[in-house]
Design a protein around this motif. Structure first.
Motif, PDB file in Angstrom:
ATOM      1  N   LEU A   1       1.917   1.675  -3.570  1.00  0.00           N
ATOM      2  CA  LEU A   1       0.757   2.138  -4.337  1.00  0.00           C
ATOM      3  C   LEU A   1       0.517   3.632  -4.154  1.00  0.00           C
ATOM      4  O   LEU A   1       0.408   4.382  -5.131  1.00  0.00           O
ATOM      5  CB  LEU A   1      -0.486   1.365  -3.893  1.00  0.00           C
ATOM      6  CG  LEU A   1      -1.822   1.909  -4.412  1.00  0.00           C
ATOM      7  CD1 LEU A   1      -2.306   1.066  -5.586  1.00  0.00           C
ATOM      8  CD2 LEU A   1      -2.874   1.953  -3.330  1.00  0.00           C
ATOM      9  N   THR A   2       0.437   4.083  -2.914  1.00  0.00           N
ATOM     10  CA  THR A   2       0.056   5.474  -2.676  1.00  0.00           C
ATOM     11  C   THR A   2       1.189   6.438  -3.034  1.00  0.00           C
ATOM     12  O   THR A   2       0.928   7.550  -3.494  1.00  0.00           O
ATOM     13  CB  THR A   2      -0.390   5.677  -1.216  1.00  0.00           C
ATOM     14  OG1 THR A   2       0.623   5.205  -0.318  1.00  0.00           O
ATOM     15  CG2 THR A   2      -1.684   4.912  -0.944  1.00  0.00           C
ATOM     16  N   LEU A   3       2.441   6.015  -2.838  1.00  0.00           N
ATOM     17  CA  LEU A   3       3.555   6.876  -3.245  1.00  0.00           C
ATOM     18  C   LEU A   3       3.582   7.024  -4.763  1.00  0.00           C
ATOM     19  O   LEU A   3       3.730   8.128  -5.295  1.00  0.00           O
ATOM     20  CB  LEU A   3       4.881   6.308  -2.749  1.00  0.00           C
ATOM     21  CG  LEU A   3       6.117   7.148  -3.093  1.00  0.00           C
ATOM     22  CD1 LEU A   3       6.070   8.501  -2.381  1.00  0.00           C
ATOM     23  CD2 LEU A   3       7.395   6.406  -2.722  1.00  0.00           C
ATOM     24  N   ASP A   4       3.442   5.912  -5.477  1.00  0.00           N
ATOM     25  CA  ASP A   4       3.436   5.984  -6.939  1.00  0.00           C
ATOM     26  C   ASP A   4       2.257   6.801  -7.454  1.00  0.00           C
ATOM     27  O   ASP A   4       2.365   7.506  -8.462  1.00  0.00           O
ATOM     28  CB  ASP A   4       3.384   4.576  -7.534  1.00  0.00           C
ATOM     29  CG  ASP A   4       4.749   3.913  -7.563  1.00  0.00           C
ATOM     30  OD1 ASP A   4       5.608   4.295  -6.748  1.00  0.00           O
ATOM     31  OD2 ASP A   4       4.958   3.007  -8.400  1.00  0.00           O
ATOM     32  N   THR A   5       1.121   6.718  -6.762  1.00  0.00           N
ATOM     33  CA  THR A   5      -0.079   7.442  -7.202  1.00  0.00           C
ATOM     34  C   THR A   5       0.095   8.950  -7.062  1.00  0.00           C
ATOM     35  O   THR A   5      -0.198   9.706  -7.999  1.00  0.00           O
ATOM     36  CB  THR A   5      -1.313   6.979  -6.408  1.00  0.00           C
ATOM     37  OG1 THR A   5      -1.522   5.575  -6.638  1.00  0.00           O
ATOM     38  CG2 THR A   5      -2.555   7.738  -6.844  1.00  0.00           C
ATOM     39  N   ILE A   6       0.574   9.418  -5.910  1.00  0.00           N
ATOM     40  CA  ILE A   6       0.737  10.862  -5.744  1.00  0.00           C
ATOM     41  C   ILE A   6       1.847  11.371  -6.658  1.00  0.00           C
ATOM     42  O   ILE A   6       1.743  12.474  -7.211  1.00  0.00           O
ATOM     43  CB  ILE A   6       0.996  11.236  -4.265  1.00  0.00           C
ATOM     44  CG1 ILE A   6       0.896  12.749  -4.067  1.00  0.00           C
ATOM     45  CG2 ILE A   6       2.330  10.721  -3.768  1.00  0.00           C
ATOM     46  CD1 ILE A   6      -0.456  13.330  -4.317  1.00  0.00           C
TER      47      ILE A   6
ATOM     48  N   HIS B   7       0.918  10.191   0.661  1.00  0.00           N
ATOM     49  CA  HIS B   7       0.907   8.727   0.558  1.00  0.00           C
ATOM     50  C   HIS B   7       0.889   8.027   1.902  1.00  0.00           C
ATOM     51  O   HIS B   7       0.271   6.978   2.053  1.00  0.00           O
ATOM     52  CB  HIS B   7       2.120   8.245  -0.261  1.00  0.00           C
ATOM     53  CG  HIS B   7       3.319   7.907   0.537  1.00  0.00           C
ATOM     54  ND1 HIS B   7       4.251   8.830   0.929  1.00  0.00           N
ATOM     55  CD2 HIS B   7       3.750   6.705   1.030  1.00  0.00           C
ATOM     56  CE1 HIS B   7       5.207   8.230   1.613  1.00  0.00           C
ATOM     57  NE2 HIS B   7       4.933   6.948   1.700  1.00  0.00           N
ATOM     58  N   GLU B   8       1.526   8.597   2.912  1.00  0.00           N
ATOM     59  CA  GLU B   8       1.739   7.873   4.162  1.00  0.00           C
ATOM     60  C   GLU B   8       0.430   7.589   4.894  1.00  0.00           C
ATOM     61  O   GLU B   8       0.193   6.483   5.375  1.00  0.00           O
ATOM     62  CB  GLU B   8       2.709   8.667   5.045  1.00  0.00           C
ATOM     63  CG  GLU B   8       3.046   8.020   6.364  1.00  0.00           C
ATOM     64  CD  GLU B   8       3.948   6.803   6.247  1.00  0.00           C
ATOM     65  OE1 GLU B   8       4.351   6.274   7.292  1.00  0.00           O
ATOM     66  OE2 GLU B   8       4.235   6.373   5.117  1.00  0.00           O
TER      67      GLU B   8
ATOM     68  N   MET C 140       0.826  -1.205   0.000  1.00  0.00           N
ATOM     69  CA  MET C 140       0.000   0.000   0.000  1.00  0.00           C
ATOM     70  C   MET C 140       0.862   1.257   0.000  1.00  0.00           C
ATOM     71  O   MET C 140       0.470   2.289  -0.573  1.00  0.00           O
ATOM     72  CB  MET C 140      -0.956  -0.003   1.201  1.00  0.00           C
ATOM     73  CG  MET C 140      -2.009  -1.104   1.148  1.00  0.00           C
ATOM     74  SD  MET C 140      -2.998  -1.076  -0.385  1.00  0.00           S
ATOM     75  CE  MET C 140      -4.085  -2.487  -0.108  1.00  0.00           C
ATOM     76  N   THR C 141       2.037   1.187   0.597  1.00  0.00           N
ATOM     77  CA  THR C 141       2.961   2.316   0.540  1.00  0.00           C
ATOM     78  C   THR C 141       3.467   2.529  -0.876  1.00  0.00           C
ATOM     79  O   THR C 141       3.532   3.666  -1.370  1.00  0.00           O
ATOM     80  CB  THR C 141       4.149   2.085   1.499  1.00  0.00           C
ATOM     81  OG1 THR C 141       3.656   2.034   2.845  1.00  0.00           O
ATOM     82  CG2 THR C 141       5.180   3.197   1.382  1.00  0.00           C
TER      83      THR C 141
END
Length: 509
Positions: free
Chosen positions: A150-155, A264-265, A147-148
């Protein structure tokens, strides 16, 4: 006037002995333990400074409803300024760059902008779930780790046009390690005596190196964008910051660090917590899956589907009630005031611990029970103002709230649509991992691809559902109404309304 309850401080040491002797493993546990002992408000003395914790709903409402109280950059956030500076999260409200950035970037998170974020969110989610499917049902998935990624790549993709490709690498992006260590160190520094800090040569050296790593990454992002031909540049957050009416170069670096961290965090923690809660509550998991199957069947989600996944929104909000991933914020008065009958001096910090606020039995029945129906549309009016605040308060509330909830809804829907999950350890017990944020530690699952799902017809491209229009108007002297208006607009869009959010001049102003 009586003193605020709390342990009696010792000369010179204050309450240091109390802190060192506690069995609590995290600051959240420590605050909960002391609130249970002393009540909704207590005070401690550390390093010669009084720290006040006020987390009961009545006290929080007293502060939040009074314009004389505002967000404070408390001791830990002051340390985070070493690498986030006057970015949106760590800026003092009176700093000019906060107002400039808030005005410039807030529209990018308005309800009408959410459709533009969707393709990038879907792109990265597809990468993660394709990886899960290819690794097969026996692969061990570290939920927090994935999930880290995922959210880092998304932002990075949606806000800065940058592909980090975290799912194509065995190791996490260097920003994550540097960020995690820096957040832990910032929290520790806020509790150390200055004389002790100066002696920690290795920790100081590592801290400087990690800050340099993060700074180098944000500098490369900006340099690569400036090197692009103007016609090839995406219309994203970075482009807004670099525009003619944009932000100073130094502040852009701080904003990039802020968005890469805060963007992301907390959302990765939310998605990890929600996975834990659904696995712990099979009946609610089945109900959530029925919602997803009814809306999506076996097709790829479209932006228009999000409005019909309301039960997933309830699950996410209840998860944030029990596990607010940014677990605290501080308020301070601009003059000497009383709080609950106790004296608080001007500019003295009062820390609100959200896990305690969100479980106040005066507001929440069976507060430790996971019950998404608390947030059912027909029950929302029962929740008092200032009782649920995972995104902060007022003008300083998180501008990324609509982004985070949209991303989390999409990812949760796709996960339930495509996989049956099971814990690798059937006896797993939740352990909290804490930096500046919180998330479950060592939650590992196996993902078995679902083989049969109801088939749904793809939706029309232009929202066929006949959405009811909703116009949200706002206007105030202080500017705090804009955040509230956009929060209402974003939540209403998620409930199926066709929302327009617009500033209006108040009569007589």
């Amino acid at each position: 006037m009586s003193e605020i309850p709390g342990p009696k401080p010792l000369p010179l040491l204050g309450n240091l002995a109390s802190v060192l002797s506690t069995s609590a493993q995290t600051n959240v546990d420590f605050a909960r333990e002391y609130h249970e002992r002393y009540g909704p408000i207590f005070a401690m003395t550390l390093g010669g400074q009084r720290m006040i914790f006020a987390s009961g709903h009545a006290l929080v409402a007293e502060m939040c409803a009074d314009p004389r109280w505002s967000k404070s950059v408390h001791a830990t956030l002051a340390e985070v300024r070493a690498f986030a500076g006057d970015g949106l999260f760590t800026a003092h409200t009176g700093e000019p760059n906060w107002a400039a950035a808030h005005r410039l970037l807030m529209p990018a998170f308005g309800p009408m902008a959410m459709r533009d974020w969707f393709p990038g969110m879907l792109d990265i989610a597809e990468q993660m779930f394709t990886r899960w499917a290819r690794f097969g049902p026996d692969a061990v998935i570290d939920v927090g780790d994935d999930m880290t990624r995922l959210t880092l790549d998304t932002i990075a993709l949606t806000a800065f046009g940058l592909r980090l490709n975290s799912f194509y690498s065995e190791t996490m992006h260097p920003f994550v390690g540097a960020m995690t260590r820096s957040l832990v160190e910032a929290g520790a520094r806020s509790e150390r005596l200055p004389a002790v800090q100066s002696l920690m040569l290795g920790a100081n050296r590592r801290y400087r190196a990690d800050i340099d790593t993060m700074r180098g990454i944000t500098e490369r992002i900006v340099a690569d964008r400036i090197a692009q031909p103007a016609e090839d540049r995406p219309d994203d957050l970075l482009e807004r910051m670099l525009g003619t009416d944009g932000l100073p170069a130094g502040n852009i670096q701080y904003q990039l660090a802020t968005f890469l961290i805060a963007g992301h965090e907390t959302t990765s923690g939310l998605l990890t917590f929600v996975t834990h809660e659904l696995l712990a509550h099979p009946a609610l998991l089945a109900r959530a899956r029925q919602t997803v199957d009814r809306v999506l069947g076996d097709r790829t989600p479209a932006f228009e589907d999000l409005a019909d996944l309301g039960y997933l929104g309830q699950i996410l909000r209840e998860t944030l009630r029990l596990h607010p991933t940014a677990p605290a914020f501080a308020l301070t008065p601009d003059q000497n005031l009383t709080l609950g009958g106790y004296e608080v001096s001007a500019d003295e910090d009062v820390l609100v611990m959200l896990p305690t606020l969100h479980r106040d039995p005066a507001v929440w029945a069976d507060p430790d029970t996971f019950d998404p129906d608390r947030f059912a549309p027909e029950r929302m009016a029962e929740i008092p103002e200032y009782a649920w605040m995972p995104f902060g308060h007022g003008a300083r509330a998180c501008i990324g709230r609509p982004f985070a909830l949209q991303e989390a809804t999409l990812v949760l829907a796709m996960m339930l649509q495509r996989f049956d999950l099971e814990r690798c350890d059937p006896d797993y017990e939740l352990v909290i991992q804490e930096t500046l944020t919180i998330k479950p530690k060592d939650l590992r699952v196996r993902a078995v691809a679902r083989t049969s799902r109801p088939v749904q017809v793809a939706p029309a491209a232009d929202s066929p559902r006949g959405r009811d229009p909703l116009l949200v108007l706002y206007g105030s002297n202080g500017g705090s109404s804009a955040s509230l208006a956009r929060t209402i607009a974003a939540d209403s869009a998620g409930q199926g309304f066709d929302v327009t959010c617009r500033h209006t001049r108040l009569a007589g102003r």
